[in-house]
Design an enzyme around this catalytic site. Structure first.
Site, PDB file in Angstrom:
ATOM      1  N   CYS A  12       7.105 -17.044  32.265  1.00 33.88           N
ATOM      2  CA  CYS A  12       6.725 -18.044  33.258  1.00 33.88           C
ATOM      3  C   CYS A  12       5.863 -17.470  34.381  1.00 33.88           C
ATOM      4  CB  CYS A  12       7.975 -18.695  33.855  1.00 33.88           C
ATOM      5  SG  CYS A  12       9.118 -19.305  32.603  1.00 33.88           S
ATOM      6  N   HIS A 146       9.105 -20.944  42.807  1.00 29.87           N
ATOM      7  CA  HIS A 146       9.192 -21.005  41.354  1.00 29.87           C
ATOM      8  C   HIS A 146      10.175 -22.092  40.928  1.00 29.87           C
ATOM      9  CE1 HIS A 146       8.947 -19.698  37.249  1.00 29.87           C
ATOM     10  NE2 HIS A 146      10.266 -19.553  37.179  1.00 29.87           N
ATOM     11  N   HIS A 182       8.074 -28.032  33.859  1.00 26.43           N
ATOM     12  CA  HIS A 182       7.749 -26.601  33.889  1.00 26.43           C
ATOM     13  C   HIS A 182       6.616 -26.310  32.900  1.00 26.43           C
ATOM     14  CE1 HIS A 182       7.875 -22.445  34.385  1.00 26.43           C
ATOM     15  NE2 HIS A 182       9.160 -22.182  34.177  1.00 26.43           N
TER      16      HIS A 182
END
Length: 256
Positions: A12, A146, A182
């Site tokens: 990520c 995040h 996401h």
């Protein structure tokens, strides 16, 4: 045009890793221009099976960063790209959307598990990014977190942010994952597009809040920016930070 080309996978944190590498090559004059791109178009079945096996996938299908009772992340698809140049090389006809003034990368090494974030590792990368540009943390006006909507991850991130930016009287925060889900490898690039757009329009970008915020957040100097409000600055240029934390302990932080 020709030059070096590489692909990478830092989970990520991938796109902020790629940006940091490109910035270092520009600073070292190994290249004069960089195209940094990210694509997340993995097979939905494989992606969902993988995150479900890791107990990271939201069974309700709701992406709810910063919220009590959030039950996991929601993967989404997308692509984004940026062109990077040294500021001194920008032509008069070119439009500068934002200036990267600091970035940093770290990796936590072996931890308790693949998805077990380490607050000290996250704090280290924030400090590294600030040091890289000799940036006073008190000049940061917004933090794009995040925050993915996982019960453990969001709480750890609040702790790490407070350890670095705790002296700020007030720090507005947000997470694009509340809007888009996401984007995995594209997450950092998408956050940069979000913030450069907000800077151009001179407003603090809102994050939809689906529930009650975490106690650790409400008891800190951070507040979730839930409304579009004017982004005023008495300290010079508008300045924001972005965090990306990939599983396996890949940490990235960037100052824009």
């Amino acid at each position: 045009a020709s030059g070096p080309c590489l692909s990478l996978d830092a989970a990520c944190a991938s796109s902020l890793y790629a940006i940091d590498i490109a910035c270092r090559k520009l600073q070292g004059r190994q290249i004069d221009c960089a195209l940094v791109a990210g694509v997340n178009a993995a097979d939905n079945l494989i992606l969902h099976i993988g995150f479900d096996a890791l107990n990271a996938l939201s069974p309700t299908g709701r992406s709810r960063p910063f919220v009590k009772g959030a039950d996991g992340l929601v993967p989404s698809e997308g692509a984004a790209a940026l062109v990077l140049k040294r500021l001194s090389d920008v032509e008069p006809s070119e439009n500068v959307h934002g200036v990267i003034i600091g970035s940093g990368l770290t990796n936590d090494g072996r931890r308790k598990g693949l998805l077990a974030p380490a607050a000290e590792g996250q704090a280290d990368v924030m400090r590294l990014a600030l040091r890289s540009g000799d940036i006073d943390p008190l000049t940061i006006q917004f933090l794009e977190c995040h925050a993915t909507g996982t019960a453990v991850g969001d709480g750890v991130e609040v702790s790490s942010v407070h350890s670095v930016y705790g002296e700020l009287e007030h720090l507005p925060v947000g997470s694009l994952k509340a809007n888009t889900g996401h984007l995995i490898t594209v997450a950092g690039l998408a956050s940069i597009l979000k913030l450069t757009g907000a800077m151009a329009q001179e407003y603090l970008p809102p994050t939809p809040l689906d529930g009650d915020p975490l106690d650790s957040l409400t008891q800190s100097n951070m507040s979730i920016q839930t409304a579009r409000t004017a982004w005023t600055s008495n300290q010079g240029p508008r300045r924001a930070a972005i965090s990306n934390f990939g599983f396996g302990g890949n940490n990235a932080h960037l100052i824009l």
